[in-house]
Design a protein around this motif. Structure first.
Motif, PDB file in Angstrom:
ATOM      1  N   ARG A 158       0.824  -1.191   0.000  1.00  0.00           N
ATOM      2  CA  ARG A 158       0.000   0.000   0.000  1.00  0.00           C
ATOM      3  C   ARG A 158       0.870   1.257   0.000  1.00  0.00           C
ATOM      4  NH1 ARG A 158      -5.604   2.023   0.610  1.00  0.00           N
ATOM      5  NH2 ARG A 158      -4.865   3.921  -0.339  1.00  0.00           N
ATOM      6  N   LYS A 159       1.936   1.177   0.805  1.00  0.00           N
ATOM      7  CA  LYS A 159       2.856   2.318   0.934  1.00  0.00           C
ATOM      8  C   LYS A 159       3.444   2.734  -0.405  1.00  0.00           C
ATOM      9  CE  LYS A 159       6.041   1.119   3.950  1.00  0.00           C
ATOM     10  NZ  LYS A 159       6.091   0.199   5.081  1.00  0.00           N
ATOM     11  N   PHE A 160       3.571   1.762  -1.319  1.00  0.00           N
ATOM     12  CA  PHE A 160       4.217   2.070  -2.579  1.00  0.00           C
ATOM     13  C   PHE A 160       3.293   2.700  -3.604  1.00  0.00           C
ATOM     14  CE2 PHE A 160       7.367  -0.751  -0.812  1.00  0.00           C
ATOM     15  CZ  PHE A 160       8.531  -0.094  -1.165  1.00  0.00           C
ATOM     16  N   LEU A 161       1.997   2.720  -3.307  1.00  0.00           N
ATOM     17  CA  LEU A 161       1.076   3.346  -4.249  1.00  0.00           C
ATOM     18  C   LEU A 161       1.300   4.846  -4.259  1.00  0.00           C
ATOM     19  CD1 LEU A 161      -2.257   1.378  -3.803  1.00  0.00           C
ATOM     20  CD2 LEU A 161      -0.399   1.061  -5.455  1.00  0.00           C
ATOM     21  N   ARG A 162       1.133   5.434  -5.437  1.00  0.00           N
ATOM     22  CA  ARG A 162       1.350   6.869  -5.581  1.00  0.00           C
ATOM     23  C   ARG A 162       0.024   7.598  -5.480  1.00  0.00           C
ATOM     24  NH1 ARG A 162       6.412   7.007  -7.922  1.00  0.00           N
ATOM     25  NH2 ARG A 162       6.415   9.188  -7.311  1.00  0.00           N
ATOM     26  N   ALA A 163       0.086   8.868  -5.786  1.00  0.00           N
ATOM     27  CA  ALA A 163      -1.129   9.679  -5.743  1.00  0.00           C
ATOM     28  C   ALA A 163      -2.186   9.089  -6.677  1.00  0.00           C
ATOM     29  CB  ALA A 163      -0.802  11.103  -6.173  1.00  0.00           C
ATOM     30  N   GLU A 164      -3.438   9.332  -6.344  1.00  0.00           N
ATOM     31  CA  GLU A 164      -4.522   8.805  -7.170  1.00  0.00           C
ATOM     32  C   GLU A 164      -4.352   9.152  -8.640  1.00  0.00           C
ATOM     33  OE1 GLU A 164      -8.306  10.053  -5.655  1.00  0.00           O
ATOM     34  OE2 GLU A 164      -7.990   9.008  -3.757  1.00  0.00           O
ATOM     35  N   ALA A 165      -3.963  10.403  -8.893  1.00  0.00           N
ATOM     36  CA  ALA A 165      -3.845  10.839 -10.278  1.00  0.00           C
ATOM     37  C   ALA A 165      -2.779  10.016 -11.010  1.00  0.00           C
ATOM     38  CB  ALA A 165      -3.490  12.319 -10.341  1.00  0.00           C
ATOM     39  N   THR A 166      -1.720   9.688 -10.305  1.00  0.00           N
ATOM     40  CA  THR A 166      -0.657   8.898 -10.925  1.00  0.00           C
ATOM     41  C   THR A 166      -1.153   7.488 -11.220  1.00  0.00           C
ATOM     42  OG1 THR A 166       0.867  10.131  -9.553  1.00  0.00           O
ATOM     43  CG2 THR A 166       1.757   8.201 -10.677  1.00  0.00           C
ATOM     44  N   GLU A 167      -1.813   6.886 -10.235  1.00  0.00           N
ATOM     45  CA  GLU A 167      -2.326   5.531 -10.448  1.00  0.00           C
ATOM     46  C   GLU A 167      -3.361   5.528 -11.567  1.00  0.00           C
ATOM     47  OE1 GLU A 167      -0.894   3.050  -9.353  1.00  0.00           O
ATOM     48  OE2 GLU A 167       0.321   3.919  -7.752  1.00  0.00           O
ATOM     49  N   PHE A 168      -4.161   6.583 -11.606  1.00  0.00           N
ATOM     50  CA  PHE A 168      -5.142   6.692 -12.686  1.00  0.00           C
ATOM     51  C   PHE A 168      -4.428   6.729 -14.042  1.00  0.00           C
ATOM     52  CE2 PHE A 168      -7.531   9.611 -15.530  1.00  0.00           C
ATOM     53  CZ  PHE A 168      -8.553   8.744 -15.848  1.00  0.00           C
TER      54      PHE A 168
END
Ligand SMILES: Nc1ncnc2c1ncn2[C@@H]1O[C@H](COP(=O)(O)OP(=O)(O)O)[C@@H](O)[C@H]1O
Ligand SMILES: [Mg+2]
Length: 601
Positions: A158-168
Motif C-alpha cells: 500500500r505504501k508504494f502506491l502513488r497519488a490517485e492521479a498517478t495511479e489513474f
C-alpha cells in the motif's frame, strides 16, 4: 541463525499473497489482468469503472462468455484455468491468460467479487473468496469483476502506491494498450463516475488514431510486411515526428503488449540513418509470429517474450522498417515543396493555420551544394573549432581569397547561436536555422563512414585511459570482438573481472563522453553480434558513435566554430547525403518572411 526453525509449508493465503507480489504491483496491473480476461472471454464490449485512481475500486464489465456458477470458485483458485490443459497447449497458446493465477492473486490482496451469467443460465451468480457457494444475483450476460480496497491488508504494498492521479494515469496507459491491441472491441472507461475514454469498434488504423490522436497517423508511415513465419503491421512515424521521450512506442507480439530489446534495437537501427541525437521514434507495431517460435511464459506479468530465433526477428523488423522509411523519401521531404511536418507545426502558431506559409528547403541552395566549391574561413583559422572535430581530409579547404565570398555559401554566414540549440545564419536569399547537434552528428557520421571505408580512421591514444565498470558479459564481448573494435578505433582491455580500460578511441570522437561512447558501442555489439558488426549493422554502430561524439546542445560555440560547422555541412551534403529524415536545417527565403509580415499583400 542459532535456534532451529523447522521447515513449514506456507498457508494458502500467504502463498497467494506472495505470488500476487510478482504480478500485482498497482491498480493498473489489476486492470490489465481483468481486461485481458474479458478479452479472452470473447467480449465485444468492455466497460471499466475506476474510483480513486483504481485504488478504491476497479470494476470490469464484459459481455463475454460468462463463467458457469459451479466454476466460479475455481476461477478464484490458484493454477485453475480454462485456457490450457497441457504443456503442448502452452506452446501454442493464443489467449492472454494461461496461468490461472491472476484472479487468485488479486483476491489475496483485495476484496474481489465476480458476478457472471452464461448464455444458458436463468440469472447471474455472484461469488467472492470466503463463500462456500455462489449466490444468485442480478446481472446481464457476461462477467463483472469488482476489486475493492487494493492492498488494504498489505500495508507494505500500500505504501508504494502513488497519488490517485498517478495511479489513474497508469490505468489509462494499461487500458490504451489493450485498446490498441483489440480494435474490434468497444471500450468505455469511467473514473469517479465520469466518462473519461470511449473507443468504438474500429479498424486497427482507426483505433490508433482514436487512442493516440489523429496526428499520430498523419505523421505515420503504414507498415505491412510478411516474412516467413512472421508478419508485421502497424504505423511508425516519420523521423520528423520523432520525440524526445520513448513514450509512444507500442509493440505487440501476437496481440500481447511487450517490451523487447531485440525488436527495439532493430527499430532503432532502422532509424539510425535518419534520426539523430537522442530522438525517439514513435510507433505502434503488431508482430505476428508462429506461436511455436515464441515463448510467452518468461515474465511474471508477461511483459516480455522470448523469440526462438532473435536474429531472424531482428533482421525482419529492421529490414521492414528501413524499407518503410526509405519509401517515404519523396513524401515528406520539405525540399520537394511539400508541407514539411515539422515545419508545418513550426508555422502554426504564427498563422493560426490559415495561411499557406511553408518554409522549405531552398532548391536553389541544394543545387548550389552540388556545384559549388565550398569556401571557408573558419577552417583555416587555428580557431577553437578544431577542438570540435577534425576534418579527415583537406580537400574542402580553399584559399583565403574566398573568405569574404559568403554570398555563395549555401548555408550562409552564421550570426548567432539561439538557445544553445540552433545556429541562425544569413544566406544569400534569406535566413537559415541549423540544428547544431543534429548537423554535427550527421557530419561526424559521414566522416566516420568515409574514413572506415577508406580504412583510414585516425585513432587517438588517450593520455588518461578511462576505466569503467562493466558486466562479465560485456567484458567477454569486448574481448571476443577486440579485432573489430580496433578496426573502429577502439582499444579496450580488461582491467579486472568487472572493469575495463579504454586506451584509445577514434580521434574525431575523443572529445565526447568516452565512457558513454564505449558503453553505447558495447550495447550495440551485444544486440547485433560480432559477426554483423562491421557489415550489415555497421551503420547502426557508426550512428551510435556519432551521437556520442557530436557536440551537445547548450555548448557555447564561437562564430568561427559555427561557420566551420556550416562549411563542413555543405561539404558533407555534397558528398552523397540523402535528405530524408529529420532536417538538420531549414531555410526561410525573404519572401517567406515577407508573407509572415503580410508585406506587399
Ligand atoms: N471475464 C471473464 N469471463 C469469463 N471467464 C473468466 C473471466 N475472468 C476469468 N475467467 C475464468 O477464470 C479463469 C481464471 O482467470 P485468471 O486467474 O485470470 O487465469 P487465466 O486467465 O490465466 O486463466 C480463467 O481461465 C477463465 O476461465
Ligand atoms: Mg487471466
Amino acid at each position: 541463525m542459532s535456534t532451529h526453525r523447522p521447515i513449514c509449508p506456507l498457508p494458502d493465503l500467504l502463498v497467494s499473497q506472495i505470488a500476487a507480489g510478482e504480478v500485482i504491483e498497482r491498480p493498473a496491473s489489476v486492470l490489465k489482468e481483468l481486461v485481458e480476461n474479458a478479452v479472452d472471454s470473447g467480449a465485444q464490449s468492455i466497460e471499466v469503472r475506476l474510483e480513486a485512481g483504481g485504488i478504491r475500486r476497479i470494476a470490469v464489465i464484459d459481455d463475454g462468455s460468462g463463467i458457469r456458477a459451479e466454476e466460479l470458485s475455481l476461477a478464484l483458485t490458484r493454477h485453475a484455468t480454462s485456457k490450457i490443459t497441457s504443456l503442448a497447449e502452452l506452446e501454442s497458446v493464443d489467449s492472454m491468460g494461461f496461468r490461472g493465477e491472476a484472479l487468485a492473486s488479486i483476491a489475496a490482496v483485495s476484496q474481489l467479487t465476480i458476478t457472471s451469467r452464461t448464455r444458458d443460465a436463468a440469472h447471474a451468480f455472484s461469488f467472492e473468496s470466503g463463500m462456500t457457494e455462489p449466490v444468485a444475483a442480478a446481472g446481464a450476460l457476461g462477467t463483472t469483476v469488482e476489486v475493492k480496497y487494493l492492498f488494504d491488508a498489505v500495508p507494505a504494498r500500500r505504501k508504494f502506491l502513488r497519488a490517485e492521479a498517478t495511479e489513474f494515469g497508469h490505468c489509462i496507459d494499461a487500458i490504451e494498450r489493450v485498446a490498441l491491441a483489440f480494435p474490434e472491441i468497444g471500450l468505455r472507461v469511467f473514473h469517479n463516475e465520469r466518462a473519461v475514454r470511449q473507443w468504438l469498434p474500429a479498424s486497427a488504423l482507426q483505433r490508433i488514431s482514436d487512442v493516440l490522436g489523429s496526428e499520430f497517423n498523419e505523421h505515420g508511415i503504414e507498415v505491412n510486411a510478411q516474412g516467413g513465419p512472421m508478419s508485421i503491421m502497424g504505423v511508425t512515424t516519420r523521423p520528423t515526428a520523432a520525440r524526445a521521450r520513448a513514450d509512444r512506442q507500442f509493440l505487440f507480439v501476437n496481440g500481447r503488449h511487450v517490451r523487447d530489446r531485440t525488436v527495439s534495437h532493430a527499430i532503432r537501427s532502422a532509424y539510425a540513418d535518419v534520426l539523430h541525437g537522442d530522438r525517439q521514434p514513435a510507433f505502434v507495431l503488431f508482430l505476428q509470429i508462429d506461436p511455436l517460435a515464441v515463448d510467452v511464459n518468461v515474465h511474471p506479468a508477461k511483459h516480455e517474450v522470448r523469440f526462438r530465433d532473435t536474429g531472424a526477428v531482428h533482421r525482419f523488423v529492421s529490414q521492414t522498417i528501413t524499407q518503410a522509411l526509405a519509401g517515404t523519401a519523396g513524401t515528406h521531404q520539405v525540399s520537394q515543396g511539400e508541407h514539411g511536418t515539422t515545419l508545418g507545426a513550426f508555422a502554426k502558431p504564427l498563422n493560426g493555420g490559415a495561411q499557406t506559409f511553408t518554409p522549405r528547403w531552398n532548391p536553389g541552395a541544394q543545387a548550389a551544394f552540388a556545384l559549388r566549391e565550398p569556401a571557408s574561413n573558419g577552417l583555416d583559422q587555428p580557431g577553437a573549432w578544431k577542438a570540435l572535430y577534425q576534418p579527415l581530409d583537406d580537400s574542402h579547404k580553399t584559399d583565403s581569397t574566398r573568405i569574404d565570398n559568403h554570398e555563395t555559401w549555401p548555408l550562409g554566414r552564421a550570426l548567432a547561436q539561439v538557445h544553445g540549440i540552433y545556429i541562425l545564419s544569413q544566406t544569400s536569399s534569406g535566413l537559415a536555422l541549423i540544428d547544431m547537434h543534429a548537423a554535427h552528428e550527421r557530419v561526424v557520421y559521414e566522416q566516420l563512414k568515409t574514413a572506415i571505408d577508406a580504412q583510414s580512421l585516425p585513432q587517438q591514444t588517450l593520455l588518461v585511459p578511462v576505466v569503467f565498470r562493466v558486466t562479465e558479459k560485456e567484458l567477454a564481448l569486448a574481448e571476443e570482438c577486440a579485432e573489430q573494435l580496433s578496426a573502429l578505433g577502439f582499444e579496450l582491455a580488461a582491467a579486472g573481472p568487472q572493469s575495463m580500460t579504454l586506451r584509445s578511441v577514434p580521434a574525431m570522437l575523443a572529445r565526447g563522453d568516452l565512457e558513454a561512447l564505449a558503453r553505447g558501442v558495447l550495447r550495440d555489439i551485444e544486440h547485433v553480434g560480432a559477426s554483423r558488426l562491421l557489415t550489415e549493422q555497421r551503420n547502426t554502430l557508426l550512428a551510435t558513435m556519432a551521437c556520442h561524439g557530436a557536440v551537445r546542445a547548450n555548448r557555447q560555440l564561437t562564430i568561427e566554430e559555427m561557420n566551420a560547422l556550416l562549411r563542413q555541412m555543405e561539404h558533407t551534403e555534397r558528398a552523397d547525403q540523402c535528405n530524408h529524415g529529420r532536417p538538420t536545417w531549414v531555410h526561410f527565403s525573404v519572401s517567406d518572411l515577407d508573407k509572415l509580415f503580410l508585406r506587399g499583400q
